[in-house]
Design a protein around this motif. Sequence first.
Motif, PDB file in Angstrom:
ATOM      1  N   LYS A  49       0.708  -1.182  -0.181  1.00 15.68           N
ATOM      2  CA  LYS A  49       0.034   0.014  -0.068  1.00 15.68           C
ATOM      3  C   LYS A  49       0.773   1.191   0.061  1.00 15.68           C
ATOM      4  CE  LYS A  49      -3.843  -2.357   0.154  1.00 15.68           C
ATOM      5  NZ  LYS A  49      -4.599  -2.627  -0.896  1.00 15.68           N
ATOM      6  N   PRO A  50       0.537   2.152  -0.813  1.00 20.01           N
ATOM      7  CA  PRO A  50       1.274   3.415  -0.611  1.00 20.01           C
ATOM      8  C   PRO A  50       1.639   4.091   0.524  1.00 20.01           C
ATOM      9  CG  PRO A  50      -0.362   3.582  -2.587  1.00 20.01           C
ATOM     10  CD  PRO A  50      -0.909   2.344  -1.640  1.00 20.01           C
ATOM     11  N   CYS A  51       0.498   3.829   1.565  1.00 16.15           N
ATOM     12  CA  CYS A  51       0.687   4.620   2.951  1.00 16.15           C
ATOM     13  C   CYS A  51       1.360   3.418   3.661  1.00 16.15           C
ATOM     14  CB  CYS A  51      -0.762   4.907   3.325  1.00 16.15           C
ATOM     15  SG  CYS A  51      -1.248   6.584   2.515  1.00 16.15           S
ATOM     16  N   SER A  52       2.111   2.524   3.307  1.00 12.95           N
ATOM     17  CA  SER A  52       2.705   1.776   4.249  1.00 12.95           C
ATOM     18  C   SER A  52       3.974   2.744   4.667  1.00 12.95           C
ATOM     19  CB  SER A  52       3.302   0.559   3.439  1.00 12.95           C
ATOM     20  OG  SER A  52       2.165  -0.333   2.779  1.00 12.95           O
ATOM     21  N   TYR A  53       4.185   2.444   6.004  1.00  8.83           N
ATOM     22  CA  TYR A  53       5.227   3.338   6.724  1.00  8.83           C
ATOM     23  C   TYR A  53       6.334   2.349   7.094  1.00  8.83           C
ATOM     24  CZ  TYR A  53       1.819   6.982   7.285  1.00  8.83           C
ATOM     25  OH  TYR A  53       1.148   8.021   7.024  1.00  8.83           O
ATOM     26  N   PHE A  54       7.616   2.866   6.931  1.00  9.25           N
ATOM     27  CA  PHE A  54       8.778   2.229   7.223  1.00  9.25           C
ATOM     28  C   PHE A  54       9.715   3.235   8.170  1.00  9.25           C
ATOM     29  CE2 PHE A  54       7.396  -0.082   3.661  1.00  9.25           C
ATOM     30  CZ  PHE A  54       7.855  -1.425   3.714  1.00  9.25           C
ATOM     31  N   PRO A  55      10.330   2.642   9.189  1.00  9.78           N
ATOM     32  CA  PRO A  55      11.360   3.353  10.032  1.00  9.78           C
ATOM     33  C   PRO A  55      12.472   4.110   9.088  1.00  9.78           C
ATOM     34  CG  PRO A  55      11.579   1.209  10.375  1.00  9.78           C
ATOM     35  CD  PRO A  55      10.127   1.279   9.362  1.00  9.78           C
ATOM     36  N   LEU A  56      12.642   5.272   9.541  1.00 13.61           N
ATOM     37  CA  LEU A  56      13.829   6.033   9.024  1.00 13.61           C
ATOM     38  C   LEU A  56      15.087   5.380   9.189  1.00 13.61           C
ATOM     39  CD1 LEU A  56      14.524   8.490   7.082  1.00 13.61           C
ATOM     40  CD2 LEU A  56      14.491   9.715   8.982  1.00 13.61           C
ATOM     41  N   LYS A  57      15.250   4.671  10.582  1.00 13.84           N
ATOM     42  CA  LYS A  57      16.508   4.366  11.160  1.00 13.84           C
ATOM     43  C   LYS A  57      17.398   3.572  10.373  1.00 13.84           C
ATOM     44  CE  LYS A  57      14.630   0.984  14.051  1.00 13.84           C
ATOM     45  NZ  LYS A  57      14.440   0.341  15.634  1.00 13.84           N
ATOM     46  N   GLU A  58      18.702   3.453  10.501  1.00 13.97           N
ATOM     47  CA  GLU A  58      19.525   2.709   9.790  1.00 13.97           C
ATOM     48  C   GLU A  58      19.734   1.465  10.461  1.00 13.97           C
ATOM     49  OE1 GLU A  58      23.636   4.485  10.159  1.00 13.97           O
ATOM     50  OE2 GLU A  58      22.998   6.258   8.903  1.00 13.97           O
ATOM     51  N   VAL A  59      20.179   0.432   9.973  1.00 13.10           N
ATOM     52  CA  VAL A  59      19.947  -0.804  10.265  1.00 13.10           C
ATOM     53  C   VAL A  59      21.293  -1.641   9.763  1.00 13.10           C
ATOM     54  CG1 VAL A  59      19.024  -3.204  10.152  1.00 13.10           C
ATOM     55  CG2 VAL A  59      17.372  -1.153  10.529  1.00 13.10           C
ATOM     56  N   THR A  60      21.992  -2.609  10.466  1.00 12.88           N
ATOM     57  CA  THR A  60      23.228  -3.301  10.202  1.00 12.88           C
ATOM     58  C   THR A  60      22.601  -4.822  10.001  1.00 12.88           C
ATOM     59  OG1 THR A  60      24.791  -1.693  11.283  1.00 12.88           O
ATOM     60  CG2 THR A  60      25.392  -4.128  10.860  1.00 12.88           C
ATOM     61  N   TYR A  61      22.781  -5.103   8.713  1.00 10.83           N
ATOM     62  CA  TYR A  61      22.422  -6.371   8.395  1.00 10.83           C
ATOM     63  C   TYR A  61      23.431  -7.385   8.551  1.00 10.83           C
ATOM     64  CZ  TYR A  61      18.520  -3.770   6.302  1.00 10.83           C
ATOM     65  OH  TYR A  61      17.356  -2.932   6.210  1.00 10.83           O
ATOM     66  N   THR A  62      23.293  -8.120   9.650  1.00 11.65           N
ATOM     67  CA  THR A  62      24.255  -9.319   9.936  1.00 11.65           C
ATOM     68  C   THR A  62      24.625 -10.287   8.981  1.00 11.65           C
ATOM     69  OG1 THR A  62      22.731 -10.503  11.270  1.00 11.65           O
ATOM     70  CG2 THR A  62      23.880  -8.688  12.488  1.00 11.65           C
ATOM     71  N   ASN A  63      23.466 -10.665   8.255  1.00 14.69           N
ATOM     72  CA  ASN A  63      23.914 -11.968   7.079  1.00 14.69           C
ATOM     73  C   ASN A  63      24.241 -11.068   5.924  1.00 14.69           C
ATOM     74  OD1 ASN A  63      21.130 -10.454   6.667  1.00 14.69           O
ATOM     75  ND2 ASN A  63      20.346 -12.400   5.697  1.00 14.69           N
ATOM     76  N   LEU A  64      24.465  -9.837   5.770  1.00 16.40           N
ATOM     77  CA  LEU A  64      25.249  -9.276   4.691  1.00 16.40           C
ATOM     78  C   LEU A  64      26.545  -8.450   5.022  1.00 16.40           C
ATOM     79  CD1 LEU A  64      22.114  -7.736   3.085  1.00 16.40           C
ATOM     80  CD2 LEU A  64      23.307  -9.772   2.375  1.00 16.40           C
ATOM     81  N   LYS A  65      27.214  -9.126   5.739  1.00 19.75           N
ATOM     82  CA  LYS A  65      28.617  -8.844   6.508  1.00 19.75           C
ATOM     83  C   LYS A  65      28.617  -7.507   6.882  1.00 19.75           C
ATOM     84  CE  LYS A  65      30.978 -11.288   2.430  1.00 19.75           C
ATOM     85  NZ  LYS A  65      32.147 -11.106   1.128  1.00 19.75           N
ATOM     86  N   ASP A  66      27.632  -7.238   7.851  1.00 20.66           N
ATOM     87  CA  ASP A  66      27.143  -6.090   8.531  1.00 20.66           C
ATOM     88  C   ASP A  66      27.387  -4.766   7.856  1.00 20.66           C
ATOM     89  OD1 ASP A  66      27.354  -7.564  11.059  1.00 20.66           O
ATOM     90  OD2 ASP A  66      29.355  -7.038  11.633  1.00 20.66           O
ATOM     91  N   TRP A  67      26.420  -5.202   6.532  1.00 22.08           N
ATOM     92  CA  TRP A  67      26.170  -4.085   5.586  1.00 22.08           C
ATOM     93  C   TRP A  67      25.214  -2.933   6.355  1.00 22.08           C
ATOM     94  CZ3 TRP A  67      21.899  -3.599   1.760  1.00 22.08           C
ATOM     95  CH2 TRP A  67      21.951  -2.655   0.850  1.00 22.08           C
ATOM     96  N   THR A  68      25.723  -1.786   6.323  1.00 21.19           N
ATOM     97  CA  THR A  68      24.662  -0.555   6.998  1.00 21.19           C
ATOM     98  C   THR A  68      24.500   0.447   5.985  1.00 21.19           C
ATOM     99  OG1 THR A  68      25.926  -0.991   9.065  1.00 21.19           O
ATOM    100  CG2 THR A  68      24.517   0.732   8.904  1.00 21.19           C
ATOM    101  N   PRO A  69      23.226   0.231   5.285  1.00 19.08           N
ATOM    102  CA  PRO A  69      22.930   1.354   4.247  1.00 19.08           C
ATOM    103  C   PRO A  69      22.897   2.667   5.167  1.00 19.08           C
ATOM    104  CG  PRO A  69      21.709  -0.515   3.875  1.00 19.08           C
ATOM    105  CD  PRO A  69      22.339  -0.763   5.199  1.00 19.08           C
ATOM    106  N   LYS A  70      23.237   3.943   4.805  1.00 14.86           N
ATOM    107  CA  LYS A  70      23.203   4.949   5.310  1.00 14.86           C
ATOM    108  C   LYS A  70      22.438   6.239   4.351  1.00 14.86           C
ATOM    109  CE  LYS A  70      27.323   4.542   7.951  1.00 14.86           C
ATOM    110  NZ  LYS A  70      26.713   4.249   9.267  1.00 14.86           N
TER     111      LYS A  70
END
Length: 748
Positions: A469-490
């Motif tokens: 849905k277009p009005c789906s909400y997602f948190p803005l905060k950064e996340v470190t993905y442990t199964n992707l070599k601790d990749w942290t999109p910024k």
Amino acid sequence: MMIRKLLHRKWIKWPLIAIGGFFLIFTTFYVSIYFGFWGEIPTKNELSSLKQAEATLLLDKDGRLIGKYFIYDRQPIIYDDLPKHLIDALIATEDVRFYEHDGVDNVSLVRVFFKTILLRDKSSGGGSTITLQLVKNLFGRKNYGYFSVVVNKLKESIVAKRIEEIYTKEEILTQYFNTVPFPDNTYGIESASQKFFNKSTRELTLSEACTLIGSLKANHSYNPRLFPERSQLRRDVVLQQMAKYEYITQDIADRVMNQNVNLDYQYFNHDLGLAPYFREEVKKQLSKILKKYKKADNTFYDIYKDGLIIHTTLDYKMQSLAEEVMKEHLQNLQKAYEKEHGNKAPWKTNTGLLDNALQQLPIYQKYKEQGLNRKQIIDSFSVKREMELFEWGGNISKKVSVRDSLQHYLKFLNAGMIAIDPSDGAVRAYLGGIDYRYFKYDHVSQSKRQVGSTFKPFVYTAAIENGMKPCSYFPLKEVTYTNLKDWTPKNSSSEEDPYLNYNLETALSNSVNTIAVKVIGEIGVKKVLEQVEKMGITEELPEQPSIALGTAGIKIKELAGAYASYVNHSKAVQPFYITKIEDRQGNLIASFEPKISEEVAFSDYTRQILLEMMKSTVNEGTAKRLRSTYGLKNEIAGKTGTTQDNKDGWFVGITPNLVTVTWVGNDNYTIGFKSTAQGQGANSALPIFAGLYQKLNKDVAFDPITKSSFEKTSDQVLEDLDCKPEKRDNFLKRLFSKKTKKKKFRNK
């Protein structure tokens, strides 16, 4: 009896023998030439079908000349296209007895013999006729040693008489005007008229006609581009000749002589002129296309000789404006770019970067294959010589080495842009780089650069298409993905509220990296790749979540074709350049239809949702300076893009009848902008689109583009987008939410 006595006298006998001997030798010599002992002479049958290599013409969508492919720049016309004052100027200057002789003007030859040869009066003129000059133009001259002048002159006189027997005077004039060489390697009056005055022959004024006729005496010395004053003086001589032989009055001659010669010079060589990258790309396509077609004699067409007419999709005026805008913007951006890097610029301080770039040069590989070691090659690259170097403020000439030259060119930003009609993919403007003379690499058709955030609309398209849905909400905060070599999109902004959530429209319009990755995880990378394929992207993209941030390389032209689907009933297009090919007589050789995807890439609902999101990008998101800084009021949707370390800046602008993609970056991928403020797509690439539309808005001819409106958005779409752009987690959610920012990437 009397004659016999006279013949016995030595002072009469020997001169007569000498004259008779000379006549016999000359007759024998002439007969030997006539019957081909000094080389074949064209027969009447061969002369009746004269054919010269002709330039292939490249026309824009409205039939305006944008370029040529040629060995000799020749563009034939018919007699009716020759203005009377042009013909009069030629005859008055070159052959005043043209209508009276049979190819060889015996009266002029007698004058030349007595005045020029015996009396040494150089002002008496020559004995050449227009027909004799035509023969020289058609067949050239050969070297016969000491006999060259005599043999060539006699051969030309024989051919000239044959031509006069076959053709009318009007036909001879037409052949002459179509073959005579003008300055700057230009053959034929039509090519000269287009090159020097940007108009057809029939439109030449008296002054312009006399300028071109005047240049025939000495192509280089009277070149109006190189020597305007000398050319103007020669033009005045032609006007005086016309007045002398009463083709015009003296008053007209005086009035025109008081006018300056004003050139509108057009570069039709391969490196200069309008749209050189486009012309090169079209030439590549033609070399493949023409392998499928043969002429009546069963030979293949030659784009350099056969005078083909290539009709293209390009818009001459839009292309001119695009080139103008790009140069204005890049010149200013380059200054800011160099200033920001300062004395610590990588092209100044990073010797490893320079050495690596040197090793990529073809000449380096060639020397290596010849057995030279690295030191010997580098030493050879240190030898200085005079060289012209590109600079935005004007090219400079200085003594530099190959190493110096490469260091100089490493600093330059380059650019690419394509503008297409989204309904069929017709290319209206095409910028492959900043200057084809020095930067041959085409960033539209050859380059595959990371596309950055311009990829995000594809992610959101897949999300909406798969039920999000277009009005789906997602948190803005950064996340470190442990199964992707601790990749942290910024995100580009360092400010982050860990409890703030954006809906899809706000996330896309503000180009939020963290949410784009979360969305692709929610729907699955595979679904995004499937969506992209439906939109016409043929590149093999990695099945990695990082593609949400545009880490994959895609060509500009493919990106444009995919974005066209948002205003083309959800169907992607392939940008195309050629509409049809004709032979020199205008007979159709081949025609080409647009390549529009038969498959609908997504629903109308999805398309309208994404358009509304990208309108928000322009109205209040990362591209809002289109409104605030550039004052554009057009209906526009769009998306900015910036890659890691500010290596690439992008902007895609969508209007109902035109989709435009712009890119700016350094050719050397290891060099980026020093700051996001300078390198972001909104600052580096967007201004090219903005400047172009500012200029288009001023020209009513572009009203169908600039005043067009998007389709009416459905009530359902507007209702589904009607939600708060952002919301914060409530107290309880904040209280019980996990503090950790680490998690596994969920790829559905």
